[in-house]
Design an enzyme around this catalytic site. Structure first.
Site, PDB file in Angstrom:
ATOM      1  N   GLU A 260       2.747  42.514 -26.954  1.00  0.00           N
ATOM      2  CA  GLU A 260       1.784  43.595 -27.116  1.00  0.00           C
ATOM      3  C   GLU A 260       1.830  44.460 -25.867  1.00  0.00           C
ATOM      4  OE1 GLU A 260      -2.166  42.300 -28.137  1.00  0.00           O
ATOM      5  OE2 GLU A 260      -1.423  40.790 -29.545  1.00  0.00           O
TER       6      GLU A 260
ATOM      7  N   GLU B 278      -2.556  33.954 -28.887  1.00  0.00           N
ATOM      8  CA  GLU B 278      -3.754  33.782 -28.068  1.00  0.00           C
ATOM      9  C   GLU B 278      -4.519  32.500 -28.393  1.00  0.00           C
ATOM     10  OE1 GLU B 278      -4.762  38.298 -26.720  1.00  0.00           O
ATOM     11  OE2 GLU B 278      -5.392  37.738 -28.730  1.00  0.00           O
TER      12      GLU B 278
END
Length: 1003
Positions: A513, A447
């Site tokens: 994820e 991220e």
């Protein structure tokens, strides 16, 4: 020298005098010492240090590193530890927010000046063995958050950033005979902290071990072990490269194979015929024993190195292990426990053992490198590891997403001043972990959007190793698609994966994820696994995440509880968003584990009435490796059991006749096929179940009521009484419902079993997922309808009818305070045996908000604290999380039935409940049943009481047992916790007639 604040804030000031990163091998005096695991060359400095805390750099104590400086009055602190858990500063949990956000106006690299704690450490030590001639001594800080400065005997040694990989310094020249003084200073936030914005608690200090290492004059500074596997897997070559310090020679022997020979260019190699291949199911390891000699031929050290022979690569566009397509049954794992990120080898090993027991085969080290012993254990237990470098800049990424900043503000993006820090972190993880067969993919971080900096990291990984490279951020910033070898996304709904693959050909795809398991969650996940075995390019994913992040606290009343964001007086924080685990914070299993184990099992078992089929999804293990036990049961009673020998090959399937016969007589029968370990392993005992399947045949029906004397019907002024030989029921006009149900033979009319009026119920304490997508705001009308049920004059006066069969029917109709208006009807049919059948009916319109649940709430006596049922279990389950539940007779104390999620919420329910008994210690109480099954919970609290508590310790003392039979509760959801609704097929209907029928009687 002492780093000044402007240097700590310099992105280019990554380290000073730190030794280059190298493999994490250990060296010993001889083979016998290596076998013992205790090296004479290592000395731990863990234990008690003297300690000073300064809230900012301006308040540090100058000169503390000088041996003559008196620190006897300083505090003491353990190492390893986080200072925030030892009484200094405070723990702080943030997800995306930088921990200083809103306190100081900072740009990347700059560090807070008003509050930026500095921890000063000091201790004395004497070397356990004096260095021999030519030996050097280093000190290794295995983990220091976020930057460490080091002195020995007052002499400046060095400085390093990167909290999660070792910082090693040569201290040979600073040592003196006898007692030495080591000093370290750790600043909480340095420029490197901008690269460490992971979703986690924020700490500082020396949180991993500190170790002294002696190096012989001739020393293997670095090992690189590679294996090349033949296409037919029939042979392999093991190659060894050693970076040797000093003049000497290296030889090596591979256990069970032989000596390595000189292959040229400083490489030693050996050919292995019929190699034992490493895989998650069979993590075969060879020991390579490396022997180092000096120029005179004297052995200076031996190095044992575990070697796993395997080939992991992208082949034909797919991720393959030893030629077989891989599906990741993965979890993300923060290195976190009740002491924060201070984890022992024993705790880590226990984690890996429980993950093996629930069929997990892969771990992503979110979002930083773990302790080195994690990888050693992953090699031994068999896990496919995505090894992630220490990088996340999520808070800066949000500047692009939410504040409209241009791509030029991406961070680290294309900023050249940050490239050295990025490449340093990449080298730190690769060089340390490169020899671990468990590491199959390098990850460039998490991220942090995109840019040339991360692209260059990926290129560096590929230039220095053959493993594939992963980076999910390319999905958000597609300017440099070659940054990743693997397409990767987060929390993509299963319905969107196949269209995504069609639009993005060429690379394998994973969900780095998925299934954000916050609170009562992990629903609807089975669709991902079904797709992974249908669509070759979708190769599985990694659950977020392994365990809740929470820390022990004590409330003002002395009650212990687990704290999350905001419980430590910190700001900013992100509340209970740290409660995402399939395991609780103490690493005990949550009910979600029941589902994970079933979905991730390697043998898929389909049970028919006369035969069962085994589909073998394992990579290298035939089903014959496991004992297969088939059991036939009726309503929890085992009728027959037998074993079957199976032999479904990896990737194949086979059918086998059932060794038991399902009776033709009426009733409901369960055939359970269980695969179990034949022998104990390092992670489970013999008999541990690795896979199972159930077949259910026939149907369950409630027993017929036995004959009894006719009912006595009493029409009072305020109550209608229905009386039988052993029971009494009162229906109230004042309170608008069934208000009393007494059962038993006592002269006073039996024992009262209700503690209030039976009411329809449409609400439950919102789950984390429901809060995430705004469910309480959308559905709030149903809270009002449940909590403040309007009892109008019409609804107070029930319709009472004596039926032809002698039973009595009593009907209440409740106009609900919702728009558009609708009515909920509760119809009771009371028979002579005392069984009360309840039928709940309501008409729906799509203009009404969606129902959280549709059922009934009954309060009963608190001493009815034992719950036994025939239905799905044994753990909590919901309509979208019941794959792992098995039909049978289960029981649980009512006091333990509410799952202790960090933030209390709807929990503890079971699906498919045919009957449930809630009784006291003598076995008296209530029995409820529903033909076709119902959802049911028995808890010590009402939904309102659960919703009002922020932590389990805030739940009030229980004064009743609350029963909630229901037609259905909304599924818990499982895509993510901040926007994804429960899948449509697991929601209550929006239109038409809802009808729920169940019955109850005293027992």
């Amino acid at each position: 020298m002492r780093p000044e604040l402007d240097r700590v804030a310099d992105p280019g000031y990554v380290s000073e005098n730190r030794l280059p990163a190298h493999s994490d091998h250990r060296w010993f005096r001889d083979a016998a010492e290596a076998a013992s695991g205790r090296s004479v060359f290592e000395q731990s400095l863990g234990g008690t240090w003297r300690f000073h805390y300064a809230p900012n750099p301006a308040e540090v104590v100058p000169g503390f590193e000088d041996p003559g400086f008196d620190v006897s009055g300083w505090d003491e602190i353990p190492v390893p530890a986080h200072i925030q858990l030892e009484g200094y500063d405070r723990a702080q949990y943030t997800n995306v927010q930088y921990p200083w956000d809103g306190w100081e106006q900072l740009e990347p690299g700059q560090v807070p000046t008003g509050f930026n704690p500095v921890a000063s450490y000091r201790r004395d030590f004497a070397l356990e063995a004096a260095p021999a001639e030519g030996e050097t001594v280093s000190v290794v800080f295995e983990g220091a958050e976020s930057a460490v400065s080091v002195w020995v005997n007052g002499r400046w040694i060095g400085y390093a950033t990167d909290s999660f990989t070792p910082s090693e310094f040569d201290i040979t020249e600073a040592l003196v005979p006898g007692v030495n003084v080591i000093a370290a200073q750790v600043i909480k936030w340095s420029s490197g902290s901008w690269l460490e914005d992971q979703d986690m608690f924020r700490f500082s200090g020396l949180f991993r071990d500190v170790v002294l290492r002696r190096r012989p004059a001739v020393h293997a500074e670095d090992l690189r072990v590679t294996t090349t596997l033949a296409d037919d897997l029939a042979s392999a070559e093991v190659r060894l490269e050693v970076a040797l310090q000093g003049e000497g020679t290296v030889s090596a022997r591979l256990e069970g194979v032989g000596e390595l020979h000189d292959a040229g260019d400083g490489v030693l190699a050996v050919r292995v015929e019929s190699p034992r291949l490493w895989s998650p199911e069979s993590p075969a390891l060879y020991e390579l024993l490396v022997e180092v000699r000096d120029a005179a031929g004297t052995v200076t050290e031996v190095v044992p190195q575990a070697v796993g022979i395997r080939r992991f690569a992208i082949e034909d566009g797919l991720l393959r292990l030893n030629g077989r397509r891989v599906v990741f049954h993965g979890v993300n794992r923060h290195e976190f426990g009740l002491q924060g990120r201070v984890m022992t080898r024993e705790q880590t090993e226990a984690d890996l053992q429980v993950l093996k027991r629930i069929n997990v085969n892969a771990i992503r080290t979110s979002h930083y490198p773990n302790n080195s012993f994690f990888y050693e254990l992953a090699d031994r237990y068999g896990f496919l590891v995505i090894d992630e470098m220490n990088l996340e800049t999520h808070g800066m990424w949000d500047r692009l997403r939410y504040l409209g900043a241009g791509v030029e503000e991406a961070f680290p993006g294309d900023r050249p001043e940050w490239k050295p820090a990025l490449l340093d972190r990449a080298a730190n993880v690769l060089e340390r972990d490169k020899n671990h067969p468990s590491v199959v993919i390098w990850s460039c971080g998490n991220e942090s959007y995109g840019g040339t900096g991360i692209r260059d990291v990926a290129d560096w990984f590929r230039a220095n190793d053959s493993r594939p490279v992963h980076y999910e951020g390319v999905d958000w910033d597609p300017r440099h698609p070659d940054t990743t070898d693997v397409l990767s996304r987060m929390y993509t709904p299963v319905r969107d994966i196949e269209p995504y693959l069609a639009a993005h050909p060429g690379k394998p795809f994973i969900l780095c994820e998925y299934a954000h398991a916050m609170g009562n969650s992990f629903g609807g996940v089975q669709g991902y696994l079904e797709l992974a075995y249908r669509e070759p390019r979708f190769q599985g994913g990694f659950i977020w995440d392994f365990s809740d992040q929470a820390l022990p606290l004590v409330d003002p009343h002395g009650r212990e509880f687990l704290g999350y964001g905001g419980d430590f007086g910190e700001a900013p924080h992100d509340g209970d968003f740290c409660g995402n685990g399939i395991f609780f914070a103490d690493h005990s299993p949550s009910p979600k584990v029941q589902e994970v184990a079933k979905l991730y099992q390697g043998l898929q078992v389909t049970v028919g009435r006369t035969a069962f089929t085994v589909e073998n999804r394992l990579l290298a293990t035939a089903s014959s490796a496991y004992a297969c036990v088939v059991t036939l049961a009726r309503e929890g009673e085992v009728l027959a059991s037998a074993t079957v020998e199976t032999d479904a090959a990896p990737g194949g399937s086979a059918e086998y006749p059932l060794p038991v016969t399902v009776p033709a007589e009426p009733g409901e029968y369960v055939v359970h096929v269980s695969f179990r370990l034949r022998e104990g392993t390092a992670w489970a005992d013999a008999g541990h179940e690795v896979a199972w399947g159930q077949g259910v045949f026939g149907a369950w029906a409630p027993p017929a009521s036995v004959g009894a004397a006719p009912l006595r019907l009493v029409h009072g002024i305020h109550n209608t009484g229905v009386h039988g030989e052993r029971f009494h029921a009162l229906f109230s006009r004042l309170h608008g419902g069934l208000g009393s149900y007494r059962f038993g033979d006592a002269a006073d009319g039996g024992r009262e079993l209700l503690t209030g009026v039976v009411r329809p119920n449409f609400w439950h304490a919102p789950t984390s997922n429901e809060r995430g997508w705004g469910g309480p705001a959308e559905d709030g009308a149903w809270l009002i309808a449940s909590r403040y049920l309007r009892v109008s004059p019409d609804s107070r006066d029930p319709e009472v009818t004596q039926l032809d069969d002698g039973s009595v029917r009593v009907v209440y109709r409740y106009p609900l305070p919702v728009q558009p208006a609708t009515v909920c009807e509760l119809a009771y049919r009371v028979d002579a045996a005392g069984r009360v059948e309840v039928t709940q009916t309501m008409e729906l319109s799509d203009a009404l908000p969606e129902l959280p649940e549709f059922g009934v709430l009954l309060g009963t006596r608190p001493e009815l604290d034992r719950w036994r049922w025939y239905g799905d279990g044994p753990e909590e389950c919901y309509v979208d999380r019941r794959e792992g539940a098995r039909l049978g007779v289960h029981e649980v104390p009512v006091a333990e039935a509410l799952t202790p999620y960090l933030n209390p919420q709807e929990a503890g329910s079971r699906t498919g409940v045919r009957w449930a008994e809630v009784t006291d210690a003598r076995g008296t109480g209530l029995r409820l049943d529903a033909e076709g099954g119902m959802e049911f919970s028995a808890l010590p609290w009402t939904p309102d009481e659960i919703e009002a508590a922020r932590h389990p310790n805030e739940l009030p003392p229980s004064v009743r047992t609350v029963l909630r039979p229901a037609l259905m509760r909304r599924g818990v959801g499982g895509d993510d916790s901040w926007g994804a609704r429960t899948l449509p097929e697991y929601r209550l209907p929006r239109t038409g007639t809802l009808r729920f029928r169940f019955g109850f009687t005293g027992v």
